[in-house]
Motif scaffolding. Sequence first.
Motif, PDB file in Angstrom:
ATOM      1  N   ALA A  59      31.027  75.320  48.151  1.00  0.00           N
ATOM      2  CA  ALA A  59      30.798  75.723  49.541  1.00  0.00           C
ATOM      3  C   ALA A  59      29.610  74.966  50.126  1.00  0.00           C
ATOM      4  O   ALA A  59      29.618  74.568  51.302  1.00  0.00           O
ATOM      5  N   LEU A  60      28.579  74.766  49.309  1.00  0.00           N
ATOM      6  CA  LEU A  60      27.434  73.967  49.738  1.00  0.00           C
ATOM      7  C   LEU A  60      27.886  72.567  50.135  1.00  0.00           C
ATOM      8  O   LEU A  60      27.488  72.034  51.176  1.00  0.00           O
ATOM      9  N   LEU A  61      28.741  71.957  49.310  1.00  0.00           N
ATOM     10  CA  LEU A  61      29.171  70.591  49.591  1.00  0.00           C
ATOM     11  C   LEU A  61      30.091  70.519  50.794  1.00  0.00           C
ATOM     12  O   LEU A  61      30.046  69.558  51.563  1.00  0.00           O
ATOM     13  N   LEU A  62      30.943  71.519  50.981  1.00  0.00           N
ATOM     14  CA  LEU A  62      31.820  71.499  52.149  1.00  0.00           C
ATOM     15  C   LEU A  62      31.000  71.620  53.434  1.00  0.00           C
ATOM     16  O   LEU A  62      31.238  70.884  54.402  1.00  0.00           O
ATOM     17  N   SER A  63      30.022  72.530  53.464  1.00  0.00           N
ATOM     18  CA  SER A  63      29.179  72.653  54.658  1.00  0.00           C
ATOM     19  C   SER A  63      28.326  71.402  54.837  1.00  0.00           C
ATOM     20  O   SER A  63      28.057  70.983  55.970  1.00  0.00           O
ATOM     21  N   ALA A 229      33.723  57.757  48.346  1.00  0.00           N
ATOM     22  CA  ALA A 229      34.215  59.124  48.151  1.00  0.00           C
ATOM     23  C   ALA A 229      34.744  59.332  46.741  1.00  0.00           C
ATOM     24  O   ALA A 229      34.466  60.354  46.104  1.00  0.00           O
ATOM     25  N   CYS A 230      35.514  58.377  46.226  1.00  0.00           N
ATOM     26  CA  CYS A 230      36.036  58.512  44.860  1.00  0.00           C
ATOM     27  C   CYS A 230      34.909  58.449  43.838  1.00  0.00           C
ATOM     28  O   CYS A 230      34.914  59.178  42.839  1.00  0.00           O
ATOM     29  N   SER A 231      33.923  57.586  44.095  1.00  0.00           N
ATOM     30  CA  SER A 231      32.795  57.480  43.177  1.00  0.00           C
ATOM     31  C   SER A 231      31.993  58.774  43.156  1.00  0.00           C
ATOM     32  O   SER A 231      31.600  59.268  42.083  1.00  0.00           O
ATOM     33  N   TYR A 232      31.744  59.348  44.339  1.00  0.00           N
ATOM     34  CA  TYR A 232      30.994  60.601  44.358  1.00  0.00           C
ATOM     35  C   TYR A 232      31.789  61.743  43.742  1.00  0.00           C
ATOM     36  O   TYR A 232      31.224  62.605  43.055  1.00  0.00           O
ATOM     37  N   ALA A 233      33.097  61.780  43.981  1.00  0.00           N
ATOM     38  CA  ALA A 233      33.921  62.835  43.390  1.00  0.00           C
ATOM     39  C   ALA A 233      33.896  62.762  41.867  1.00  0.00           C
ATOM     40  O   ALA A 233      33.901  63.792  41.184  1.00  0.00           O
ATOM     41  N   GLY A 234      33.869  61.537  41.317  1.00  0.00           N
ATOM     42  CA  GLY A 234      33.763  61.395  39.866  1.00  0.00           C
ATOM     43  C   GLY A 234      32.443  61.935  39.349  1.00  0.00           C
ATOM     44  O   GLY A 234      32.399  62.637  38.327  1.00  0.00           O
ATOM     45  N   LEU A 235      31.359  61.623  40.057  1.00  0.00           N
ATOM     46  CA  LEU A 235      30.060  62.159  39.662  1.00  0.00           C
ATOM     47  C   LEU A 235      30.040  63.678  39.778  1.00  0.00           C
ATOM     48  O   LEU A 235      29.543  64.378  38.884  1.00  0.00           O
ATOM     49  N   PHE A 236      30.589  64.197  40.875  1.00  0.00           N
ATOM     50  CA  PHE A 236      30.575  65.644  41.074  1.00  0.00           C
ATOM     51  C   PHE A 236      31.383  66.358  39.992  1.00  0.00           C
ATOM     52  O   PHE A 236      31.013  67.458  39.557  1.00  0.00           O
ATOM     53  N   ALA A 361      34.759  66.056  47.056  1.00  0.00           N
ATOM     54  CA  ALA A 361      34.009  66.834  46.066  1.00  0.00           C
ATOM     55  C   ALA A 361      34.377  68.315  46.132  1.00  0.00           C
ATOM     56  O   ALA A 361      34.504  68.975  45.096  1.00  0.00           O
ATOM     57  N   PHE A 362      34.546  68.845  47.347  1.00  0.00           N
ATOM     58  CA  PHE A 362      34.921  70.255  47.496  1.00  0.00           C
ATOM     59  C   PHE A 362      36.266  70.532  46.832  1.00  0.00           C
ATOM     60  O   PHE A 362      36.434  71.533  46.121  1.00  0.00           O
ATOM     61  N   ALA A 363      37.226  69.650  47.073  1.00  0.00           N
ATOM     62  CA  ALA A 363      38.549  69.829  46.466  1.00  0.00           C
ATOM     63  C   ALA A 363      38.452  69.821  44.943  1.00  0.00           C
ATOM     64  O   ALA A 363      39.088  70.635  44.262  1.00  0.00           O
ATOM     65  N   MET A 364      37.615  68.926  44.411  1.00  0.00           N
ATOM     66  CA  MET A 364      37.466  68.874  42.964  1.00  0.00           C
ATOM     67  C   MET A 364      36.753  70.111  42.446  1.00  0.00           C
ATOM     68  O   MET A 364      37.093  70.635  41.371  1.00  0.00           O
ATOM     69  N   LEU A 379      36.468  68.250  32.359  1.00  0.00           N
ATOM     70  CA  LEU A 379      35.449  67.257  32.683  1.00  0.00           C
ATOM     71  C   LEU A 379      35.944  65.848  32.376  1.00  0.00           C
ATOM     72  O   LEU A 379      35.918  64.961  33.238  1.00  0.00           O
ATOM     73  N   THR A 380      36.403  65.622  31.157  1.00  0.00           N
ATOM     74  CA  THR A 380      36.728  64.256  30.736  1.00  0.00           C
ATOM     75  C   THR A 380      37.945  63.694  31.473  1.00  0.00           C
ATOM     76  O   THR A 380      37.942  62.535  31.897  1.00  0.00           O
ATOM     77  N   LEU A 381      38.973  64.509  31.646  1.00  0.00           N
ATOM     78  CA  LEU A 381      40.161  64.027  32.345  1.00  0.00           C
ATOM     79  C   LEU A 381      39.891  63.877  33.843  1.00  0.00           C
ATOM     80  O   LEU A 381      40.459  62.987  34.499  1.00  0.00           O
ATOM     81  N   GLY A 382      39.017  64.732  34.382  1.00  0.00           N
ATOM     82  CA  GLY A 382      38.646  64.594  35.785  1.00  0.00           C
ATOM     83  C   GLY A 382      37.914  63.292  36.043  1.00  0.00           C
ATOM     84  O   GLY A 382      38.200  62.579  37.017  1.00  0.00           O
ATOM     85  N   VAL A 383      36.963  62.943  35.182  1.00  0.00           N
ATOM     86  CA  VAL A 383      36.241  61.672  35.338  1.00  0.00           C
ATOM     87  C   VAL A 383      37.208  60.497  35.208  1.00  0.00           C
ATOM     88  O   VAL A 383      37.116  59.505  35.952  1.00  0.00           O
TER      89      VAL A 383
END
Length: 402
Positions: A59-63, A229-236, A361-364, A379-383
């Motif tokens: 929720a923090l990331l979506l806002s 966006a993809c890079s940040y989603a991987g980090l998140f 990131a919110f979706a993830m 975690l591992t498959l998401g990255v």
Amino acid sequence: MPLASRHLVPPMPNGLIVLLLSLLLGLQPVTTDLYLPALPVLRGELSASMAQTQLTLSALLLSFGASQLVWGPLSDRFGRRPVLLVGLSTYVLASLASTVAPDIGWLIVWRTVQGAAMGAAVMCARAIVRDLYQPLQGARVMSQGLSGLGVIACLSAPAGGLLTDALGWRYALLALGIFAAASLALVIWRFTETVPQKNANALRWASLWTTWRHIAAHRTFLAFSALSACSYAGLFTFLAASSFVFIGVLGLSKTLYGAVMAYNSVAYIVGTFVCRALLARWGVRRAVALAAGLTLSGGTLMAGLSLTGWVSVAAIMVPQTLFMVGHGIHQPCGQSGAVGPFPQAAGAASALNGFIMMVFAFAMGQWLGNHMDGTVLPLTLGVWFWSTLIALSAWTLVQRHG
């Protein structure tokens, strides 16, 4: 040096600009990384479900993402300074309120307000770079600011672990407000407005719609936004799942977990230094293409080890090192590249780029909240998933349109 043609006198020395960028961009890892060691503890104390606990992050990331769509045009109309003053002040107040939250519901509310306020700081940081620098030099300056972010991130997780162990999770949240208050003081004391000419039409609906449509249809913006966006989603993915994996599954103490996260940040810092070297020698497109090889190698190795039963800190962190070095290259290039084509609408472009990153990131985060199963696989498959998309973006979209 900042663009002399845009300002008769450079508004701030380069060192101060990099320091301000580091603090403003660093508010994001402070808000997430310092808080991560507290997640398992506050979940127990507030009797929260896994999905509710993850919502304090997602929720923090979506806002955070959505608020940038408001802060961006406001900063183009009124300047970066007033937006920073309002945003950082609100962040400090939300931090204080979150420390006394009586239940998980109120904590989610105040974390959401924190995210919206954080959007002002991070959006303005990206826009300031475009105000003062041409795109290629802007990528170099952004990488310096992100090196500072890496140092802050390196300290955040260990500090969060120590504060949570010694004083409790509420003091970890209080530390966020102290950091923001220090950043606010520096803005009040030393920040000089960087917008060369305020856009009087920035908040008019017809003009705003035309600006959004122009930015969203620009192929260079789309290419670099996909990369960032993809890079940040991987980090998140790694950040959101890490405390439950390393503490809950692998049995690390909160202090050792903080050390692991500090190492993760060191790998990122190395990546930002590599970024500057690659940019000087080969430019943006070649730099992100080479980084994508590191990213995909790290994600594939991490997934392969976990699927074959190799479950340990090393089996995650060795591949994660490759991912983070790549991330240290992709983020400076992606964020500055997305804003580069829009010198007259840097706030709006920065806002839309930030919004896209946070939607991913919110979706993830929502997916992780429903799929954390007591193993390392989410975690591992998401990255691995995001590593594949990063490589595709870097090797196709950026090469064609970057």
